[in-house]
Design a protein around this motif. Structure first.
Motif, PDB file in Angstrom:
ATOM      1  N   ILE A 129       0.846  -1.194   0.000  1.00  0.00           N
ATOM      2  CA  ILE A 129       0.000   0.000   0.000  1.00  0.00           C
ATOM      3  C   ILE A 129       0.878   1.239   0.000  1.00  0.00           C
ATOM      4  O   ILE A 129       2.039   1.205   0.415  1.00  0.00           O
ATOM      5  CB  ILE A 129      -0.961   0.041   1.210  1.00  0.00           C
ATOM      6  CG1 ILE A 129      -0.165   0.094   2.524  1.00  0.00           C
ATOM      7  CG2 ILE A 129      -1.921  -1.133   1.183  1.00  0.00           C
ATOM      8  CD1 ILE A 129      -1.041   0.387   3.742  1.00  0.00           C
ATOM      9  N   VAL A 130       0.307   2.340  -0.465  1.00  0.00           N
ATOM     10  CA  VAL A 130       0.988   3.636  -0.488  1.00  0.00           C
ATOM     11  C   VAL A 130       0.052   4.674   0.114  1.00  0.00           C
ATOM     12  O   VAL A 130      -1.121   4.750  -0.253  1.00  0.00           O
ATOM     13  CB  VAL A 130       1.365   4.045  -1.923  1.00  0.00           C
ATOM     14  CG1 VAL A 130       2.103   5.379  -1.919  1.00  0.00           C
ATOM     15  CG2 VAL A 130       2.220   2.976  -2.590  1.00  0.00           C
ATOM     16  N   ASN A 148       7.030  -4.288  12.755  1.00  0.00           N
ATOM     17  CA  ASN A 148       5.630  -4.682  12.842  1.00  0.00           C
ATOM     18  C   ASN A 148       5.238  -5.616  11.698  1.00  0.00           C
ATOM     19  O   ASN A 148       4.118  -5.576  11.195  1.00  0.00           O
ATOM     20  CB  ASN A 148       4.717  -3.451  12.848  1.00  0.00           C
ATOM     21  CG  ASN A 148       3.406  -3.699  13.586  1.00  0.00           C
ATOM     22  OD1 ASN A 148       3.346  -4.558  14.474  1.00  0.00           O
ATOM     23  ND2 ASN A 148       2.369  -2.960  13.241  1.00  0.00           N
ATOM     24  N   GLY A 149       6.197  -6.448  11.283  1.00  0.00           N
ATOM     25  CA  GLY A 149       5.954  -7.377  10.193  1.00  0.00           C
ATOM     26  C   GLY A 149       5.929  -6.729   8.829  1.00  0.00           C
ATOM     27  O   GLY A 149       5.488  -7.338   7.853  1.00  0.00           O
ATOM     28  N   LEU A 198      -2.658  -4.261   6.180  1.00  0.00           N
ATOM     29  CA  LEU A 198      -1.422  -3.501   6.019  1.00  0.00           C
ATOM     30  C   LEU A 198      -1.582  -2.085   6.564  1.00  0.00           C
ATOM     31  O   LEU A 198      -0.694  -1.573   7.252  1.00  0.00           O
ATOM     32  CB  LEU A 198      -1.027  -3.453   4.544  1.00  0.00           C
ATOM     33  CG  LEU A 198      -0.485  -4.741   3.936  1.00  0.00           C
ATOM     34  CD1 LEU A 198      -0.348  -4.596   2.430  1.00  0.00           C
ATOM     35  CD2 LEU A 198       0.864  -5.103   4.546  1.00  0.00           C
ATOM     36  N   ALA A 199      -2.707  -1.459   6.249  1.00  0.00           N
ATOM     37  CA  ALA A 199      -2.935  -0.091   6.718  1.00  0.00           C
ATOM     38  C   ALA A 199      -2.929  -0.026   8.243  1.00  0.00           C
ATOM     39  O   ALA A 199      -2.374   0.912   8.840  1.00  0.00           O
ATOM     40  CB  ALA A 199      -4.257   0.437   6.164  1.00  0.00           C
ATOM     41  N   ARG A 200      -3.544  -1.013   8.890  1.00  0.00           N
ATOM     42  CA  ARG A 200      -3.564  -1.035  10.360  1.00  0.00           C
ATOM     43  C   ARG A 200      -2.148  -1.135  10.904  1.00  0.00           C
ATOM     44  O   ARG A 200      -1.779  -0.406  11.843  1.00  0.00           O
ATOM     45  CB  ARG A 200      -4.408  -2.216  10.856  1.00  0.00           C
ATOM     46  CG  ARG A 200      -4.370  -2.387  12.383  1.00  0.00           C
ATOM     47  CD  ARG A 200      -5.156  -3.594  12.836  1.00  0.00           C
ATOM     48  NE  ARG A 200      -4.687  -4.836  12.261  1.00  0.00           N
ATOM     49  CZ  ARG A 200      -3.602  -5.502  12.672  1.00  0.00           C
ATOM     50  NH1 ARG A 200      -2.855  -5.018  13.663  1.00  0.00           N
ATOM     51  NH2 ARG A 200      -3.267  -6.635  12.101  1.00  0.00           N
ATOM     52  N   ASN A 211      -4.429   8.949   4.416  1.00  0.00           N
ATOM     53  CA  ASN A 211      -5.224   8.050   3.592  1.00  0.00           C
ATOM     54  C   ASN A 211      -4.327   7.147   2.757  1.00  0.00           C
ATOM     55  O   ASN A 211      -3.234   7.555   2.329  1.00  0.00           O
ATOM     56  CB  ASN A 211      -6.122   8.841   2.645  1.00  0.00           C
ATOM     57  CG  ASN A 211      -7.225   9.583   3.374  1.00  0.00           C
ATOM     58  OD1 ASN A 211      -7.870   9.005   4.250  1.00  0.00           O
ATOM     59  ND2 ASN A 211      -7.439  10.841   3.034  1.00  0.00           N
ATOM     60  N   VAL A 212      -4.778   5.926   2.536  1.00  0.00           N
ATOM     61  CA  VAL A 212      -4.136   5.034   1.565  1.00  0.00           C
ATOM     62  C   VAL A 212      -4.621   5.460   0.189  1.00  0.00           C
ATOM     63  O   VAL A 212      -5.829   5.496  -0.074  1.00  0.00           O
ATOM     64  CB  VAL A 212      -4.491   3.564   1.839  1.00  0.00           C
ATOM     65  CG1 VAL A 212      -3.935   2.663   0.746  1.00  0.00           C
ATOM     66  CG2 VAL A 212      -3.951   3.136   3.204  1.00  0.00           C
TER      67      VAL A 212
END
Length: 382
Positions: free
Chosen positions: A225-226, A241-242, A282-284, A297-298
């Protein structure tokens, strides 16, 4: 970038215009070999152009050469890779923090400086985190580069040396005579070659199977994600965080990190590219690692199809039969190792042995007794 008519032959044909194949072709062209690269799509269209950009593979036998080459690549290629030195690994888990400090000690013993960071130091160096970060390590080597820029740089540098790249020109079959490859067949006709490099990512096993070569791979879709731009950090390469990834030169946070979505492959690519459920996950985790950027925001996500060997380590080998074939898969770490892996492949093609590292542990023979149902046993079936 693609020429209209395929030549009748070349000294070396490389199947695969990912970063591994392009680097190998560039190293060969530097030595004056006539090289043609074939790809089913466009350069870097799979995982080579869609990854975290990390350049710190301390567990690989190619590591020393990787570290020697990356700081020179912009000058050697003549085009920007956006390589930036140094990397930070943050941890919120005390057990993982202990693990990575042990990793840091190992790297220090190899002569590469690593500094331990406590929570306050980590927050000073990575101002997007907060007190939930227990600390980390600061790698004074490695760093990161821009995958898209780097793939393009290899392609342009190869062409500057006379190498030719044929996009949307898949290898359909490989012709052999007398225990050697003599030609590669494509939709545009055959191309003869003196030597062949197969670095076709997830399609490598399918291309080699008709030659009697068992090349075990499982294919997976890996998501990234970006985000919107964040304030620029002094060191943009941050893991934890992985997650793996980097801050781009515009400030965006580009991160990915498992679990893989196992898929089945066809010669033309994956049978389908399903919408992955990983973007929210991923965002979390990005928000947890960078709490002060949690409001961003993603803005986009992408996925590359990557190949994985049964033990997770690369395969780089020159086959005994056919005798003029060199095979390579980097099993998910191809981008960072690409300057060194291309050098190793060049050595195998030209000299039959790697000149700068002992890479026998990366040979295909280690899978000689692999169980036929190894994917099912590992839960890797699509």
């Amino acid at each position: 970038m693609s020429e209209s008519s395929l030549p009748n032959g070349a000294s070396v044909v490389v199947i695969g215009a990912g970063v591994t194949g392009l680097s190998a072709a560039w190293w060969l062209a530097r030595d004056g070999y006539d090289v043609v690269v074939l790809d089913k799509g466009i350069v870097g269209w799979e995982a080579s152009g869609r990854n975290g950009g990390g350049c710190s593979h301390y567990q690989s036998p190619l590591f020393v050469e990787e570290q020697r080459l990356w700081p020179q690549m912009d000058e050697l290629l003549g085009y920007p890779t956006e390589h930036r030195p140094e990397r930070i690994i943050l941890q919120r888990d005390p057990h993982l923090l202990d693990h990575y400090r042990t990793v840091g000690q190992m790297c220090s013993a190899m002569g590469y400086r690593v500094d331990d960071l406590d929570s306050k130091q980590a927050q000073e160096m990575v101002p997007l985190t907060d007190e939930t970060c227990l600390g980390g390590i600061h790698l004074r080597f490695g760093g990161h580069a821009n995958p898209q820029r780097t793939v393009q740089a290899f392609a342009w540098a190869l062409q500057d040396l006379g190498g030719r790249i044929f996009q949307y020109c898949p290898a359909q079959s490989i012709e052999t005579v007398g225990g050697r490859v003599t030609a590669v067949h494509t939709p545009r006709g055959p191309i003869a070659c003196d030597a062949l490099v197969v670095a076709a990512g997830p399609q490598t096993g399918m291309l080699l199977e008709p030659l009697g070569v068992n090349f075990p791979l499982a294919s997976a879709r890996a998501e990234m994600i970006v985000t919107e731009p964040a304030p620029m950090m002094a060191i943009g390469g941050v893991d934890g965080n992985g997650l793996y990834g980097r801050q781009t030169m515009r400030g965006n946070l580009a991160f990915g990190g498992g679990p893989h979505e196992w898929i089945d492959m066809e010669p033309s690519g994956p049978a389908a590219r399903p919408v992955s459920p990983l973007a929210r996950n991923l965002a979390r985790r990005v928000a947890e690692m960078f709490p002060k950027a949690a409001h961003l925001n993603v803005i986009r996500s992408w996925a590359g199809v990557i190949e994985n060997t049964p033990d997770g380590r690369p395969i780089i080998d020159r086959l005994n039969h056919p005798a003029n074939v060199t095979v390579a898969t980097l099993s998910g770490v191809g981008f960072g190792l690409s300057p060194a892996s291309g050098h190793a492949i060049r050595d195998l093609v030209v000299d039959g042995v790697c000149s700068f590292a002992e890479i026998s542990k990366l040979g295909l023979a280690r899978f000689a007794t692999l169980e036929p149902d190894w994917r099912e046993q590992r839960g890797w079936a699509g």
